[in-house]
Design a protein around this motif. Structure first.
Motif, PDB file in Angstrom:
ATOM      1  N   CYS A 273      16.742  -1.170  -5.267  1.00  0.00           N
ATOM      2  CA  CYS A 273      15.847  -0.979  -6.411  1.00  0.00           C
ATOM      3  C   CYS A 273      15.961  -2.153  -7.374  1.00  0.00           C
ATOM      4  N   VAL A 274      14.966  -2.261  -8.252  1.00  0.00           N
ATOM      5  CA  VAL A 274      14.820  -3.389  -9.173  1.00  0.00           C
ATOM      6  C   VAL A 274      14.840  -2.865 -10.606  1.00  0.00           C
ATOM      7  N   ILE A 275      15.379  -3.657 -11.515  1.00  0.00           N
ATOM      8  CA  ILE A 275      15.561  -3.227 -12.902  1.00  0.00           C
ATOM      9  C   ILE A 275      14.239  -2.782 -13.542  1.00  0.00           C
ATOM     10  N   GLY A 276      13.162  -3.517 -13.287  1.00  0.00           N
ATOM     11  CA  GLY A 276      11.876  -3.131 -13.864  1.00  0.00           C
ATOM     12  C   GLY A 276      11.432  -1.751 -13.425  1.00  0.00           C
ATOM     13  N   GLY A 277      11.685  -1.410 -12.174  1.00  0.00           N
ATOM     14  CA  GLY A 277      11.357  -0.078 -11.686  1.00  0.00           C
ATOM     15  C   GLY A 277      12.236   0.985 -12.306  1.00  0.00           C
ATOM     16  N   MET A 278      13.511   0.660 -12.516  1.00  0.00           N
ATOM     17  CA  MET A 278      14.414   1.602 -13.173  1.00  0.00           C
ATOM     18  C   MET A 278      13.957   1.878 -14.609  1.00  0.00           C
ATOM     19  N   VAL A 279      13.521   0.823 -15.297  1.00  0.00           N
ATOM     20  CA  VAL A 279      13.002   0.991 -16.659  1.00  0.00           C
ATOM     21  C   VAL A 279      11.720   1.820 -16.628  1.00  0.00           C
ATOM     22  N   GLY A 280      10.833   1.514 -15.692  1.00  0.00           N
ATOM     23  CA  GLY A 280       9.566   2.234 -15.609  1.00  0.00           C
ATOM     24  C   GLY A 280       9.737   3.712 -15.343  1.00  0.00           C
ATOM     25  N   ASN A 281      10.723   4.058 -14.507  1.00  0.00           N
ATOM     26  CA  ASN A 281      10.896   5.456 -14.119  1.00  0.00           C
ATOM     27  C   ASN A 281      11.958   6.194 -14.926  1.00  0.00           C
ATOM     28  N   ASN A 282      12.700   5.478 -15.772  1.00  0.00           N
ATOM     29  CA  ASN A 282      13.860   6.040 -16.463  1.00  0.00           C
ATOM     30  C   ASN A 282      14.866   6.567 -15.440  1.00  0.00           C
ATOM     31  N   ALA A 283      15.249   5.700 -14.515  1.00  0.00           N
ATOM     32  CA  ALA A 283      16.132   6.074 -13.416  1.00  0.00           C
ATOM     33  C   ALA A 283      17.519   6.442 -13.922  1.00  0.00           C
TER      34      ALA A 283
ATOM     35  N   SER B 203       0.803  -1.224   0.000  1.00  0.00           N
ATOM     36  CA  SER B 203       0.000   0.000   0.000  1.00  0.00           C
ATOM     37  C   SER B 203       0.835   1.272   0.000  1.00  0.00           C
ATOM     38  N   SER B 204       2.148   1.143   0.201  1.00  0.00           N
ATOM     39  CA  SER B 204       3.004   2.336   0.194  1.00  0.00           C
ATOM     40  C   SER B 204       4.320   2.010  -0.488  1.00  0.00           C
ATOM     41  N   ASP B 205       4.998   3.055  -0.906  1.00  0.00           N
ATOM     42  CA  ASP B 205       6.336   2.925  -1.463  1.00  0.00           C
ATOM     43  C   ASP B 205       7.183   4.026  -0.829  1.00  0.00           C
ATOM     44  N   ALA B 206       8.160   4.566  -1.526  1.00  0.00           N
ATOM     45  CA  ALA B 206       9.006   5.611  -0.938  1.00  0.00           C
ATOM     46  C   ALA B 206       8.400   7.003  -1.096  1.00  0.00           C
ATOM     47  N   SER B 207       7.146   7.065  -1.544  1.00  0.00           N
ATOM     48  CA  SER B 207       6.478   8.344  -1.771  1.00  0.00           C
ATOM     49  C   SER B 207       5.677   8.762  -0.537  1.00  0.00           C
ATOM     50  N   ILE B 208       4.907   9.822  -0.688  1.00  0.00           N
ATOM     51  CA  ILE B 208       4.098  10.353   0.411  1.00  0.00           C
ATOM     52  C   ILE B 208       2.652   9.871   0.332  1.00  0.00           C
TER      53      ILE B 208
ATOM     54  N   THR C  90      10.687   1.348  -4.277  1.00  0.00           N
ATOM     55  CA  THR C  90      11.490   2.539  -4.005  1.00  0.00           C
ATOM     56  C   THR C  90      10.993   3.773  -4.756  1.00  0.00           C
ATOM     57  N   CYS C  91       9.882   3.652  -5.459  1.00  0.00           N
ATOM     58  CA  CYS C  91       9.370   4.774  -6.248  1.00  0.00           C
ATOM     59  C   CYS C  91       8.970   5.929  -5.332  1.00  0.00           C
ATOM     60  N   MET C  92       9.453   7.132  -5.646  1.00  0.00           N
ATOM     61  CA  MET C  92       9.182   8.307  -4.824  1.00  0.00           C
ATOM     62  C   MET C  92       8.022   9.131  -5.344  1.00  0.00           C
ATOM     63  N   SER C  93       7.355   8.656  -6.408  1.00  0.00           N
ATOM     64  CA  SER C  93       6.225   9.406  -6.955  1.00  0.00           C
ATOM     65  C   SER C  93       4.887   8.682  -6.794  1.00  0.00           C
ATOM     66  N   GLY C  94       4.896   7.510  -6.156  1.00  0.00           N
ATOM     67  CA  GLY C  94       3.653   6.756  -6.002  1.00  0.00           C
ATOM     68  C   GLY C  94       3.262   6.006  -7.251  1.00  0.00           C
ATOM     69  N   GLY C  95       4.216   5.758  -8.137  1.00  0.00           N
ATOM     70  CA  GLY C  95       3.900   5.112  -9.409  1.00  0.00           C
ATOM     71  C   GLY C  95       3.482   3.671  -9.299  1.00  0.00           C
ATOM     72  N   SER C  96       3.809   2.999  -8.191  1.00  0.00           N
ATOM     73  CA  SER C  96       3.502   1.568  -8.064  1.00  0.00           C
ATOM     74  C   SER C  96       2.242   1.308  -7.237  1.00  0.00           C
ATOM     75  N   LEU C  97       1.488   2.352  -6.904  1.00  0.00           N
ATOM     76  CA  LEU C  97       0.340   2.199  -6.003  1.00  0.00           C
ATOM     77  C   LEU C  97      -0.970   2.121  -6.775  1.00  0.00           C
ATOM     78  N   THR C  98      -1.881   1.264  -6.278  1.00  0.00           N
ATOM     79  CA  THR C  98      -3.157   1.049  -6.961  1.00  0.00           C
ATOM     80  C   THR C  98      -4.216   0.582  -5.981  1.00  0.00           C
ATOM     81  N   GLN C  99      -5.474   0.846  -6.322  1.00  0.00           N
ATOM     82  CA  GLN C  99      -6.600   0.301  -5.558  1.00  0.00           C
ATOM     83  C   GLN C  99      -7.099  -1.003  -6.150  1.00  0.00           C
ATOM     84  N   SER C 100      -6.528  -1.419  -7.263  1.00  0.00           N
ATOM     85  CA  SER C 100      -6.977  -2.633  -7.929  1.00  0.00           C
ATOM     86  C   SER C 100      -5.960  -3.754  -7.713  1.00  0.00           C
ATOM     87  N   VAL C 101      -5.361  -4.281  -8.762  1.00  0.00           N
ATOM     88  CA  VAL C 101      -4.466  -5.439  -8.647  1.00  0.00           C
ATOM     89  C   VAL C 101      -3.007  -4.984  -8.706  1.00  0.00           C
TER      90      VAL C 101
END
Length: 545
Positions: free
Chosen positions: A140-150, A28-33, A76-87
């Motif tokens: 951090c994980v490679i998929g997250g780096m690709v998703g965020n253009n880390a 339900s949370s990541d590194a974001s607010i 580790t996403c700081m923008s809430g990009g991995s959060l959802t109310q679904s799946v």
């Protein structure tokens, strides 16, 4: 989630699906607010499983149910990009692998669920390195780096993730997996003749780009890096000789499909390093100092400020003592030079030092490896120090931490930001990849105070407008997520936002993938899901191997 829907998701699915409250809480949370509770967590066992999950979800969506899939990696996403109310889809267990290295071409295929640290360990046996070297590389994980253009401390020389991804494999909204990589004009023409989803995808993207090419080039931020919006302008290279969908998918934050693996470009690991440190007493000195260092080809150019150093004196006293040149300065620049030989490295550092001294800067050459490590420890700990040691009744809140502007404006820009922050009487630190024009600014906010969400978004709007006035971008590599997506129209305007919406619809017409990020965002939704407690999220650190 309805039992019937869960049962339909499980059809021919061999992975795990759970509604266990402890697992949902973890996701339900990541590194974001933000905090957003998912309805369930699905963990596909492999690519076939993920394709099944997408097909099942598509069928459920077509029957009228509101359902979507959001990829989850290291949290580790700081923008809430991995959060959802679904799946929420946990990509780590089923996609955690490193393929065979091509040491001649310096490439490797890596699963999207692979920790950066595991890739780093495997690549090190070949004296190779994945250049987007983030501060969070151990978690951090490679998929997250690709998703965020880390990106990270080496990006000034080697670029961001998008510059180091050659191709990807991705499960698309039709439930099939495709490989996307470089295509010549002749190869693209062949793709345009394909039937089905893949042919439609290439035809629609090609039409969108060809009809709007000059508009896209004009809209592209004139900064060294950018993660805001969709990088449609990256589909073609600058000469229009290479068409690559992977370059668009990197940074799309899982909104266009599920990346399962990526072919990465690696660099040779260079071990001779030399650091020079430049104290900055006045912000008016900053821009010229940065420009001078960048002109001399450093591997990295980083900074940290006096707030960070004051925290280090309290909580990292040994490192602060070694890095005492920062004491009493507004900030310091850390320029690191790395070359094939010690003589080459020393030469580049010395030439840069003399160039700076001719322009009136004091330059400290760091020859002691412990002092080098101390400066890096303080720089990398900037956010963590504020996070772990806030003032009473406050929380370190990342929402201004991803700005980037052209380097020549940086002194004036930071002075303007400090003036804005003085209106709110906030304590803050800033550090960052200053050689790229990027600053990580983290203020302390009382999230339990009434109206905290309004203050955060008001301050963000003011800073974003300042960034845009200086020709910058509001996201370097932490991406849009829940925090910046509502401001994309402010940055790009309605015409480009319409092209972003068309891009999303081309890939994902049913809005199956990570909705509400990039396009379709809601400021009210983001405000409603901000944390209301001064308790930071716990980042999941993998067990040491």
């Amino acid at each position: 989630m309805d039992t019937e829907i869960i049962n339909r998701l499980k059809e021919n699915f061999n992975g795990n699906i759970t509604t266990d409250s402890s697992v949902l809480e973890e996701m339900s949370s990541d590194a974001s607010i933000f905090e957003v509770m998912p309805a369930l967590v699905a963990t596909p066992a492999n690519e076939e499983d993920l394709m099944t999950l997408v097909k099942n979800t598509r069928s459920i969506k077509e029957s009228g149910s509101d359902i979507s899939l959001t990829p989850r990696a290291g949290g580790t996403c700081m923008s809430g990009g991995s959060l959802t109310q679904s799946v929420s889809v946990d990509m780590k267990p089923g996609f955690n692998w490193v393929g065979d290295f091509d040491t001649d071409k310096r490439t490797v295929w890596v699963g999207a669920g692979t920790y950066h640290r595991d890739l780093e360990k495997a690549a090190d046996t070949h004296n190779l390195l994945f250049a987007p070297y983030t501060s969070s590389k151990d978690i951090c994980v490679i998929g997250g780096m690709v998703g965020n253009n880390a990106s990270g401390e080496k990006s000034i020389r080697y670029g961001a993730t998008v510059d180091n991804v050659i191709a990807i494999k991705m499960v698309c909204s039709d439930g099939n997996q495709y490989e996307f990589g470089s295509l010549s004009p002749k190869e693209l023409k062949e793709k345009l003749s394909y039937d089905g989803y893949e042919g439609d995808l290439y035809r629609q993207l090609n039409d969108l780009v060809e009809q709007n090419w000059q508009t896209l080039l004009h809209a592209r931020p004139k900064t060294r890096k950018n993660a805001a919006g969709y990088g449609i302008w990256r589909l073609w290279n600058k000469d229009k000789t290479d068409f690559n969908i992977a370059k668009l998918v990197v940074g799309a934050q899982g909104t266009l499909g599920f990346v399962t693996s990526a072919k990465l470009r690696l660099i040779e690991k260079l071990n001779h390093r030399r650091m020079i440190v430049i104290p900055i007493k006045e912000l008016s000195q900053l821009a010229l100092g940065v420009q001078t260092v960048v002109a001399n080809n450093p591997e990295g150019l980083e900074t940290y400020d006096y707030h960070t150093y004051d925290l280090a004196k309290k909580y990292l006293p040994a490192e602060a003592k070694l890095a005492s040149i920062a004491d009493g300065e507004h900030m310091v620049l850390m320029a690191q030079f790395v070359e094939q030989t010690k003589d080459q490295t020393d030469h580049y550092a010395e030439v840069c030092k003399k160039a700076l001294e001719r322009k009136g800067y004091t330059v400290h050459t760091v020859t002691d490896s412990h002092e080098v490590d101390a400066h890096w420890a303080i720089r990398r700990a900037s956010y963590g120090l504020l996070l772990e040691h806030p003032e009473p009744n406050t929380l370190a809140v990342p929402f201004l931490e991803d700005t980037i502007i052209p380097i020549e404006h940086y002194g004036e820009f930071l002075a303007s930001i400090e003036a804005i922050l003085s209106d709110y009487n906030m304590i803050y630190t800033y550090a960052g990849h200053i050689g790229d024009g990027s600053i990580r600014l983290i203020p302390l906010v009382n999230m339990e105070e009434e109206g905290a969400a309004d203050i955060v978004f008001e301050l963000m709007r003011r800073v974003a407008d300042l960034v845009f006035a200086f020709g910058g971008s509001m996201s370097v590599d932490h991406n849009d997520g829940l925090i910046r997506s509502p401001f994309l129209s402010r940055m790009y305007g309605s015409d480009i936002m319409q092209l972003f919406k068309q891009t999303k619809a081309i890939f994902d017409p049913l809005n199956l993938f990570n909705p509400g990020k990039k396009v379709g965002s809601s400021l009210a939704y983001s405000k409603a899901h901000m944390k209301t407690k001064n308790i930071p999220a716990k980042l999941l650190v993998p067990e040491k191997k």
